[in-house]
Scaffold this motif. Structure first.
Motif, PDB file in Angstrom:
ATOM      1  N   GLU A   1       2.633   7.396 -10.996  1.00  0.00           N
ATOM      2  CA  GLU A   1       1.141   7.462 -11.037  1.00  0.00           C
ATOM      3  C   GLU A   1       0.602   7.965  -9.639  1.00  0.00           C
ATOM      4  O   GLU A   1      -0.066   8.877  -9.379  1.00  0.00           O
ATOM      5  CB  GLU A   1       0.398   6.554 -11.456  1.00  0.00           C
ATOM      6  CG  GLU A   1       0.429   5.927 -12.721  1.00  0.00           C
ATOM      7  CD  GLU A   1      -0.070   4.655 -13.318  1.00  0.00           C
ATOM      8  OE1 GLU A   1      -0.190   4.575 -14.567  1.00  0.00           O
ATOM      9  OE2 GLU A   1       0.054   3.647 -12.401  1.00  0.00           O
TER      10      GLU A   1
ATOM     11  N   SER B   1      -1.344  11.503  -7.887  1.00  0.00           N
ATOM     12  CA  SER B   1      -2.688  11.388  -7.362  1.00  0.00           C
ATOM     13  C   SER B   1      -3.303  12.481  -6.442  1.00  0.00           C
ATOM     14  O   SER B   1      -2.770  13.358  -5.983  1.00  0.00           O
ATOM     15  CB  SER B   1      -2.706  10.055  -6.376  1.00  0.00           C
ATOM     16  OG  SER B   1      -1.752  10.418  -5.213  1.00  0.00           O
TER      17      SER B   1
ATOM     18  N   GLU C   1       0.732  -3.060  -7.130  1.00  0.00           N
ATOM     19  CA  GLU C   1       0.155  -3.834  -8.176  1.00  0.00           C
ATOM     20  C   GLU C   1      -0.672  -3.148  -9.158  1.00  0.00           C
ATOM     21  O   GLU C   1      -0.821  -3.554 -10.261  1.00  0.00           O
ATOM     22  CB  GLU C   1      -0.424  -5.029  -7.569  1.00  0.00           C
ATOM     23  CG  GLU C   1       0.498  -6.046  -6.901  1.00  0.00           C
ATOM     24  CD  GLU C   1      -0.335  -7.248  -6.408  1.00  0.00           C
ATOM     25  OE1 GLU C   1      -1.569  -7.362  -6.828  1.00  0.00           O
ATOM     26  OE2 GLU C   1       0.379  -8.293  -5.856  1.00  0.00           O
ATOM     27  N   ARG C   2      -1.123  -1.994  -8.723  1.00  0.00           N
ATOM     28  CA  ARG C   2      -2.266  -1.398  -9.410  1.00  0.00           C
ATOM     29  C   ARG C   2      -1.779  -0.043 -10.160  1.00  0.00           C
ATOM     30  O   ARG C   2      -2.439   0.590 -11.010  1.00  0.00           O
ATOM     31  CB  ARG C   2      -3.507  -1.001  -8.699  1.00  0.00           C
ATOM     32  CG  ARG C   2      -4.419  -2.480  -8.244  1.00  0.00           C
ATOM     33  CD  ARG C   2      -5.768  -2.064  -7.805  1.00  0.00           C
ATOM     34  NE  ARG C   2      -5.630  -1.237  -6.600  1.00  0.00           N
ATOM     35  CZ  ARG C   2      -6.224  -0.138  -6.196  1.00  0.00           C
ATOM     36  NH1 ARG C   2      -6.416   0.682  -7.363  1.00  0.00           N
ATOM     37  NH2 ARG C   2      -6.073   0.365  -5.002  1.00  0.00           N
ATOM     38  N   MET C   3      -0.722   0.398  -9.400  1.00  0.00           N
ATOM     39  CA  MET C   3      -0.174   1.768 -10.016  1.00  0.00           C
ATOM     40  C   MET C   3       1.358   1.911  -9.878  1.00  0.00           C
ATOM     41  O   MET C   3       1.828   1.219  -8.856  1.00  0.00           O
ATOM     42  CB  MET C   3      -0.962   2.966  -9.416  1.00  0.00           C
ATOM     43  CG  MET C   3      -0.692   3.056  -7.897  1.00  0.00           C
ATOM     44  SD  MET C   3      -1.274   4.602  -7.328  1.00  0.00           S
ATOM     45  CE  MET C   3      -2.918   4.565  -7.735  1.00  0.00           C
ATOM     46  N   THR C   4       1.969   2.578 -10.523  1.00  0.00           N
ATOM     47  CA  THR C   4       3.246   3.052 -10.346  1.00  0.00           C
ATOM     48  C   THR C   4       3.823   4.234  -9.499  1.00  0.00           C
ATOM     49  O   THR C   4       2.668   4.831  -9.128  1.00  0.00           O
ATOM     50  CB  THR C   4       3.980   3.382 -11.838  1.00  0.00           C
ATOM     51  OG1 THR C   4       3.443   4.608 -12.249  1.00  0.00           O
ATOM     52  CG2 THR C   4       3.685   2.205 -12.865  1.00  0.00           C
TER      53      THR C   4
ATOM     54  N   GLY D   1      -3.409   3.565  -3.201  1.00  0.00           N
ATOM     55  CA  GLY D   1      -3.711   2.218  -3.622  1.00  0.00           C
ATOM     56  C   GLY D   1      -2.510   1.379  -3.395  1.00  0.00           C
ATOM     57  O   GLY D   1      -1.641   1.724  -2.424  1.00  0.00           O
ATOM     58  N   ASP D   2      -2.334   0.396  -4.122  1.00  0.00           N
ATOM     59  CA  ASP D   2      -0.979  -0.383  -3.973  1.00  0.00           C
ATOM     60  C   ASP D   2      -0.203  -0.647  -5.186  1.00  0.00           C
ATOM     61  O   ASP D   2      -0.624  -0.123  -6.357  1.00  0.00           O
ATOM     62  CB  ASP D   2      -1.451  -1.836  -3.393  1.00  0.00           C
ATOM     63  CG  ASP D   2      -2.322  -2.683  -4.588  1.00  0.00           C
ATOM     64  OD1 ASP D   2      -1.732  -2.844  -5.757  1.00  0.00           O
ATOM     65  OD2 ASP D   2      -3.694  -2.793  -4.412  1.00  0.00           O
TER      66      ASP D   2
ATOM     67  N   GLU E   1       0.930  -1.307  -0.139  1.00  0.00           N
ATOM     68  CA  GLU E   1       0.134   0.031  -0.109  1.00  0.00           C
ATOM     69  C   GLU E   1       0.769   1.188  -0.122  1.00  0.00           C
ATOM     70  O   GLU E   1       1.978   1.525   0.587  1.00  0.00           O
ATOM     71  CB  GLU E   1      -0.815   0.066   1.275  1.00  0.00           C
ATOM     72  CG  GLU E   1      -1.754  -1.288   1.334  1.00  0.00           C
ATOM     73  CD  GLU E   1      -2.747  -1.250   0.283  1.00  0.00           C
ATOM     74  OE1 GLU E   1      -3.175  -0.304  -0.459  1.00  0.00           O
ATOM     75  OE2 GLU E   1      -3.127  -2.473  -0.382  1.00  0.00           O
TER      76      GLU E   1
END
Length: 371
Positions: free
Chosen positions: A297, A301, A291-294, A288-289, A273
């Motif tokens: 990114e 945010s 696995e879902r964003m670099t 987020g974590d 996270e």
């Protein structure tokens, strides 16, 4: 080393990793001031599945001045953490670990010292050492650990590691601050001292620990700094005493305040996270974590932007005092703001008596967490 092209290089990016949610000391007999509830009686965990090496590679694209911090609890350093350090150093970045200096496995120390010899001036350790004697140290931690910590600091120094110490300032040890500084700088060779104020939450509150009196803290630190030689002044650089001294001598260049208030800081929890800082582990800052964003990114945010706005809004009237948004929101607005306001008044009055006026551009981050 050739870097991949990126829209914006960052001047001094900082990546803080907590690869395991475990502390061997907290799981048995927590430190008297510990505020990390998740550590208490937690069980050792295997690798969470996070690709830490990929995260380091992403981070390396932000610039060659990047620094990676491993911020694990006691007994949570092993082969995977050595691999992270090795990857970081091979990418041309610098790295450090924060540790209590007690539960560091011999194998880890051996590999750590080997990396330090291979990458001189690129690797450091920050060790929790809250007193210059067993008695003072024992006010927060187990006194029988004092000699082991001192031995670890000496050992690390002899293996080309840059050593810093964290000193949690509270009512019980503020009076011996000057003795502490002389001990760790002159006898142990420590190059940097991070002064962290006690937060009266968690175990600290349950054990009746009290925050230091602001005026006493100011007087003791100013005396320590002014009477210290260049070696001591260098170790205390970044504290409010150093910033006041710079303001007095016309050397103040100012800085950006809270690191989370400027681009380039990331904290990744053990489960991947992402937050803007390890002191901002709150829902409103959770992005987020991995696995879902670099990381790139995450930096763009809304949550990171909100952290920057909050950090900027907490600058006090005196630009030498900048509150940590995480500590303010986590530990109660009234108490923390009262403490900041009190120190603001003390520093402001001190400088006014000397005829020194400051501008917003002189802001420093002396109230931000240190790593």
């Amino acid at each position: 080393m050739k870097r991949k092209s990126l829209e914006q290089k960052m001047e001094n990016p900082l990546l803080v990793l907590e690869t395991r949610n475990y502390c061997a000391i907290a799981s048995e007999d927590p430190c008297k001031h510990c505020s990390v509830e998740g550590y208490v009686r937690a069980e050792p965990q295997m690798n969470s599945g996070v690709d830490w090496l990929n995260i380091v590679e992403q981070f390396s694209e932000f610039g060659e001045n990047g620094h990676v911090v491993l911020k694990n609890g006691a007994g949570a350093l092993g082969d995977s953490e050595i691999s992270i350090l090795e990857k970081t150093l091979n990418e041309g970045l610098s790295a450090s670990i924060t540790t209590e200096g007690v539960c560091v496995p011999n194998k880890f120390k051996s590999e750590l010292y080997k990396l330090a010899d291979e990458h001189k001036n690129k690797l450091g350790v920050t060790v929790s050492l809250d007193g210059e004697t067993r008695e003072t140290y024992g006010q927060l931690r187990r006194p029988e650990h004092f000699d082991s910590v001192v031995s670890f600091v000496r050992d690390a120094q002899s293996h080309n590691l840059d050593v810093a110490t964290n000193y949690v300032v509270h009512a019980g040890n503020v009076g011996s601050l000057q003795d502490y500084v002389n001990f760790v700088v002159k006898e142990l060779g420590v190059k940097k001292i991070n002064l962290l104020e006690l937060n009266s939450t968690g175990n600290a509150k349950r054990n009746g620990l009290k925050e230091a009196d602001s005026q006493q803290y100011f007087d003791v630190l100013m005396k320590t700094f002014s009477e210290g030689d260049e070696q001591i002044k260098q170790a205390l650089d970044g504290t409010f005493a150093a910033e006041v001294y710079k303001a007095e001598t016309g050397l103040s260049e100012g800085c950006n305040g809270c690191p989370a208030g400027s681009k380039g800081m990331y904290f990744i929890q053990h489960d991947g996270e992402i937050f803007p800082c390890s002191s901002l582990e709150l829902p409103q800052y959770h992005v987020g974590d991995v696995e879902r964003m670099t990381l790139a990114e995450a930096d763009k945010s809304m949550e990171f932007e909100y952290a920057r706005k909050v950090a900027q809004s907490l600058k006090t009237e005196n630009p030498l005092v900048s509150m940590c948004p995480g500590r303010l929101e986590s530990f109660g607005e009234q108490g923390r703001m009262e403490q900041a306001t009190e120190m603001t008044k003390i520093i402001t009055n001190y400088l006014k008596e000397k005829g020194i006026e400051l501008t917003k551009g002189d802001s420093c981050n002396c109230y931000s967490p240190a790593f």
